[in-house]
Scaffold this active site. Structure first.
Site, mmCIF file in Angstrom:
data_model
loop_
_atom_site.group_PDB
_atom_site.id
_atom_site.type_symbol
_atom_site.label_atom_id
_atom_site.label_comp_id
_atom_site.label_asym_id
_atom_site.label_seq_id
_atom_site.Cartn_x
_atom_site.Cartn_y
_atom_site.Cartn_z
ATOM 1 N N THR A 184 0.965 -1.165 -0.118
ATOM 2 C CA THR A 184 -0.345 0.235 0.109
ATOM 3 C C THR A 184 0.408 1.185 0.490
ATOM 4 O O THR A 184 1.995 1.540 1.023
ATOM 5 C CB THR A 184 -1.251 0.282 0.877
ATOM 6 O OG1 THR A 184 -1.543 1.412 1.239
ATOM 7 C CG2 THR A 184 0.353 -0.507 2.926
ATOM 8 N N GLU A 235 0.097 3.730 1.400
ATOM 9 C CA GLU A 235 0.292 4.138 3.391
ATOM 10 C C GLU A 235 1.930 3.780 4.042
ATOM 11 O O GLU A 235 2.344 4.193 4.900
ATOM 12 C CB GLU A 235 -0.847 3.260 4.387
ATOM 13 C CG GLU A 235 -2.031 3.697 3.583
ATOM 14 C CD GLU A 235 -1.659 5.124 4.684
ATOM 15 O OE1 GLU A 235 -1.907 5.391 5.899
ATOM 16 O OE2 GLU A 235 -2.401 5.860 3.708
ATOM 17 N N TYR A 247 -1.656 0.396 10.902
ATOM 18 C CA TYR A 247 -1.966 -0.144 9.003
ATOM 19 C C TYR A 247 -0.749 -0.059 9.041
ATOM 20 O O TYR A 247 -0.348 -1.592 7.448
ATOM 21 C CB TYR A 247 -3.333 0.461 9.123
ATOM 22 C CG TYR A 247 -3.515 0.079 7.813
ATOM 23 C CD1 TYR A 247 -4.084 -1.697 7.431
ATOM 24 C CD2 TYR A 247 -2.760 0.715 6.314
ATOM 25 C CE1 TYR A 247 -4.252 -2.004 5.729
ATOM 26 C CE2 TYR A 247 -2.792 0.249 4.959
ATOM 27 C CZ TYR A 247 -3.802 -0.874 4.768
ATOM 28 O OH TYR A 247 -4.087 -0.847 3.448
ATOM 29 N N LYS A 304 1.212 -3.512 7.694
ATOM 30 C CA LYS A 304 2.527 -3.455 6.076
ATOM 31 C C LYS A 304 3.382 -3.958 5.942
ATOM 32 O O LYS A 304 3.786 -4.506 4.477
ATOM 33 C CB LYS A 304 0.692 -2.807 5.115
ATOM 34 C CG LYS A 304 -1.027 -3.436 4.937
ATOM 35 C CD LYS A 304 -0.477 -3.982 4.468
ATOM 36 C CE LYS A 304 -2.649 -3.765 3.699
ATOM 37 N NZ LYS A 304 -2.296 -5.324 2.789
HETATM 38 P P1 NAP Z 1 -11.276 -5.020 1.893
HETATM 39 O O1 NAP Z 1 -12.772 -4.001 1.502
HETATM 40 O O2 NAP Z 1 -11.667 -4.117 3.637
HETATM 41 O O3 NAP Z 1 -11.480 -5.994 2.185
HETATM 42 C C1 NAP Z 1 -11.182 -6.732 2.864
HETATM 43 C C2 NAP Z 1 -10.945 -8.450 3.196
HETATM 44 O O4 NAP Z 1 -10.541 -8.730 4.003
HETATM 45 C C3 NAP Z 1 -12.321 -9.320 3.868
HETATM 46 O O5 NAP Z 1 -13.258 -9.566 2.362
HETATM 47 C C4 NAP Z 1 -12.051 -9.017 5.293
HETATM 48 O O6 NAP Z 1 -13.501 -9.812 5.379
HETATM 49 C C5 NAP Z 1 -11.124 -9.599 4.928
HETATM 50 N N1 NAP Z 1 -10.685 -9.765 5.807
HETATM 51 C C6 NAP Z 1 -9.994 -8.993 6.842
HETATM 52 N N2 NAP Z 1 -9.823 -9.765 8.154
HETATM 53 C C7 NAP Z 1 -9.639 -11.131 8.005
HETATM 54 C C8 NAP Z 1 -8.973 -11.930 8.434
HETATM 55 N N3 NAP Z 1 -8.746 -11.744 9.931
HETATM 56 N N4 NAP Z 1 -9.228 -12.866 7.964
HETATM 57 C C9 NAP Z 1 -9.814 -13.103 6.995
HETATM 58 N N5 NAP Z 1 -10.401 -12.332 6.011
HETATM 59 C C10 NAP Z 1 -10.198 -11.070 6.726
HETATM 60 O O7 NAP Z 1 -10.651 -4.058 1.235
HETATM 61 P P2 NAP Z 1 -10.279 -3.834 0.192
HETATM 62 O O8 NAP Z 1 -10.602 -1.880 -0.231
HETATM 63 O O9 NAP Z 1 -10.820 -4.469 -0.850
HETATM 64 O O10 NAP Z 1 -8.880 -3.852 0.139
HETATM 65 C C11 NAP Z 1 -7.744 -5.352 -0.411
HETATM 66 C C12 NAP Z 1 -6.382 -5.736 0.308
HETATM 67 O O11 NAP Z 1 -5.764 -4.291 -0.272
HETATM 68 C C13 NAP Z 1 -6.248 -4.676 1.700
HETATM 69 O O12 NAP Z 1 -5.557 -5.759 2.104
HETATM 70 C C14 NAP Z 1 -6.367 -4.062 1.464
HETATM 71 O O13 NAP Z 1 -5.124 -3.873 3.237
HETATM 72 C C15 NAP Z 1 -5.251 -3.959 0.901
HETATM 73 N N6 NAP Z 1 -5.295 -2.212 -0.448
HETATM 74 C C16 NAP Z 1 -6.673 -1.546 -0.216
HETATM 75 C C17 NAP Z 1 -6.591 -0.390 -1.191
HETATM 76 C C18 NAP Z 1 -7.617 0.727 -1.267
HETATM 77 O O14 NAP Z 1 -7.465 1.212 -2.136
HETATM 78 N N7 NAP Z 1 -8.823 0.033 -1.544
HETATM 79 C C19 NAP Z 1 -5.350 0.432 -1.383
HETATM 80 C C20 NAP Z 1 -3.928 -0.288 -1.656
HETATM 81 C C21 NAP Z 1 -3.426 -1.934 -0.325
HETATM 82 P P3 NAP Z 1 -14.561 -9.768 6.120
HETATM 83 O O15 NAP Z 1 -15.465 -8.823 4.242
HETATM 84 O O16 NAP Z 1 -15.910 -9.707 6.965
HETATM 85 O O17 NAP Z 1 -14.866 -8.048 6.641
HETATM 86 O O1 F7E Z 2 -9.285 7.386 3.967
HETATM 87 C C1 F7E Z 2 -10.054 11.574 5.499
HETATM 88 C C2 F7E Z 2 -8.855 10.708 6.141
HETATM 89 O O2 F7E Z 2 -9.826 5.946 5.242
HETATM 90 C C3 F7E Z 2 -8.853 8.734 3.123
HETATM 91 C C4 F7E Z 2 -7.509 1.933 2.689
HETATM 92 O O3 F7E Z 2 -8.228 1.549 1.478
HETATM 93 O O4 F7E Z 2 -6.813 3.722 0.804
HETATM 94 C C5 F7E Z 2 -6.787 3.541 2.096
HETATM 95 O O5 F7E Z 2 -6.590 4.021 3.344
HETATM 96 C C6 F7E Z 2 -7.970 10.702 3.747
HETATM 97 C C7 F7E Z 2 -7.688 10.015 5.169
HETATM 98 O O6 F7E Z 2 -8.548 5.831 3.088
HETATM 99 C C8 F7E Z 2 -13.028 11.263 6.654
HETATM 100 O O7 F7E Z 2 -7.483 11.708 6.967
HETATM 101 C C9 F7E Z 2 -11.306 13.387 6.438
HETATM 102 O O8 F7E Z 2 -6.249 11.582 5.296
HETATM 103 O O9 F7E Z 2 -10.899 6.657 2.986
HETATM 104 P P1 F7E Z 2 -9.806 6.375 3.844
HETATM 105 P P2 F7E Z 2 -7.453 5.666 3.410
HETATM 106 O O10 F7E Z 2 -6.694 5.853 5.311
HETATM 107 O O11 F7E Z 2 -6.170 6.778 2.812
HETATM 108 C C10 F7E Z 2 -5.135 2.861 1.240
HETATM 109 C C11 F7E Z 2 -3.958 3.154 0.026
HETATM 110 C C12 F7E Z 2 -5.008 1.834 2.082
HETATM 111 O O12 F7E Z 2 -3.879 0.913 2.142
HETATM 112 C C13 F7E Z 2 -5.941 1.570 3.589
HETATM 113 O O13 F7E Z 2 -6.130 -0.062 3.164
HETATM 114 O O14 F7E Z 2 -9.432 11.135 4.115
HETATM 115 N N1 F7E Z 2 -10.908 11.660 6.237
HETATM 116 N N2 F7E Z 2 -12.343 12.827 6.766
HETATM 117 C C14 F7E Z 2 -12.227 10.925 5.961
HETATM 118 N N3 F7E Z 2 -11.892 9.391 6.145
HETATM 119 C C15 F7E Z 2 -12.479 8.934 6.351
HETATM 120 N N4 F7E Z 2 -12.208 7.538 6.387
HETATM 121 N N5 F7E Z 2 -13.372 9.143 7.062
HETATM 122 C C16 F7E Z 2 -13.953 10.413 7.298
HETATM 123 O O15 F7E Z 2 -15.168 10.892 7.452
#
Ligand code: NAP
Ligand code: F7E
Length: 347
Positions: free
Chosen positions: A135, A137, A159, A163
């Protein structure tokens, strides 16, 4: 030709569901790992389970497992002996990781270690390729205008530190044991299937409900945080491509553009034809609907994190060159698709 077999952890999540669709289209046999929950949590993949073609051809299977439970992971990997494992399961919410740091480390750092150990100990090193969901992050508050594969990591949340452990573990198992193991350093990616507590989906749901008269106002946190936002459909294709390379390599996947949370809101309002005006400052800032004069968005300090990542903007030159990376979606198209999807849901 023999069908390829893939395991997807996190199959019930946003990316897991899109990746399953992609692999099934490519004629894979897909095994999804889901954790037990007291309510149904398969909404994003129900259409696959109900697809007669997929069902009759026995191409799609679900198994119970948990990233914190080695025995379930070992058992399934030994039984399935997959060609590819996509590790997408994680406690993926940055804000929640401050409240549950230990659980986040267990699932996000040790989870991938458990899978890599299973590949090594079950003599699957030559057979099974491994994708780790790394990620942006990891970069934290980088001082670079663009972040790429050479940028120093500076994780700023439980987090991100979890990671980071998984990221280096993936590299270590590649270098120590020759496992085809890669990290996709993906920047934020969204879609109508995004979890409802991430800011993009939260904004779109809130504004759509306000537009339809189903809600009066919504609260928000840091409006100035800037993210490089792409679409999950584009990004899961890159996960697959990374595992089809001749040699294992880590890639940054990003759009190269960055927008603030405020800009995200402004464009969503424009698309929904809500004319807005921002007033006040900092924690006293709010936004009114010009046509009614009512407050529709209010800044609330409960949404601020103990530590914030202020600015992310990726440079994916390597992916452009080697994976032929070219996203189909841009910032506006992502918001428009998400708004259209919520309008359809609530109308
Ligand atoms: P998501 O929608 O939150 O999905 C996470 C998945 O992991 C869900 O199926 C969840 O199950 C499962 N899970 C959580 N804890 C678990 C555990 N202890 N054992 C087994 N399964 C578990 O995330 P996503 O957006 O699809 O992202 C996929 C991956 O990419 C994640 O690893 C995330 O950290 C990473 N990532 C995401 C982004 C992004 O912007 N989306 C960017 C960079 C990296 P439930 O449905 O039961 O909750
Ligand atoms: O926040 C700000 C918050 O929670 C984005 C995950 O998929 O991407 C995701 O992480 C920004 C942050 O995503 C609210 O403070 C303001 O600066 O949508 P987010 P994230 O933290 O960037 C990375 C790449 C991952 O890997 C992660 O798994 O938005 N923000 N107001 C808020 N965020 C939330 N959630 N809620 C608010 O009300």
């Amino acid at each position: 030709m023999k069908k390829k077999i893939a395991i997807i952890t996190g199959i019930t999540g946003q990316d897991g569901s899109y990746l399953a669709e992609l692999l099934l289209k490519k004629k894979y046999i897909v095994h999804g790992l889901k954790r037990r929950s007291s309510l149904f949590n398969t909404e994003r993949i129900d259409h696959l389970m109900l697809d007669r073609n997929i069902f009759q051809n026995k191409n799609f299977f679900l198994h119970h497992a948990d990233m914190t439970d080695s025995s379930s992971i070992n058992y399934l990997i030994s039984k399935i002996k997959p060609d590819e494992i996509y590790n997408l399961a994680a406690q993926s919410h940055v804000a929640v990781s401050f409240e549950q740091p230990e659980y986040t480390a267990n699932s996000d750092a040790l989870g991938p270690l458990r899978i890599l150990e299973a590949i090594k100990n079950l003599n699957l090193i030559k057979k099974t390729k491994f994708y780790q969901a790394s990620t942006s992050e990891l970069y934290g508050n980088s001082d670079k205008k663009f972040q790429d594969e050479t940028t120093k990591f500076s994780p700023s949340s439980p987090y991100a530190t979890a990671k980071l452990y998984a990221h280096w573990t993936t590299i270590n198992y590649r270098e120590s044991y020759g496992i085809f193991a890669v990290n996709g350093i993906l920047f934020n990616h969204e879609s109508p299937r995004r979890g409802e507590t991430f800011v993009s989906r939260k904004i779109i749901i809130g504004l759509t409900k306000i537009k339809l008269g189903l809600q009066d106002y919504m609260t928000i946190g840091n409006l100035e945080a800037s993210r490089d936002w792409g679409h999950a459909i584009d990004y899961v294709e890159m996960m697959w491509k990374m595992l089809q390379q001749k040699t294992p390599e880590d890639f940054v996947i990003s759009t190269g553009k960055t927008y603030t949370v405020r800009q995200f809101i402004n464009y969503a309002c424009k698309y929904l034809s809500i004319k807005i005006l921002w007033q006040g400052e900092g924690l006293n800032e709010y936004c009114i609907d010009r046509s009614t004069g009512k407050k529709i968005i209010v800044v609330d300090k409960k949404h601020f994190r103990p530590n914030e990542v202020h600015y992310l903007r990726g440079r994916s030159k390597q992916a452009q060159k080697k994976l032929k990376w070219k996203p189909k979606y841009n910032f506006k198209k992502i918001i428009e698709e998400m708004v259209d999807s919520e309008l359809k849901r609530f109308k």
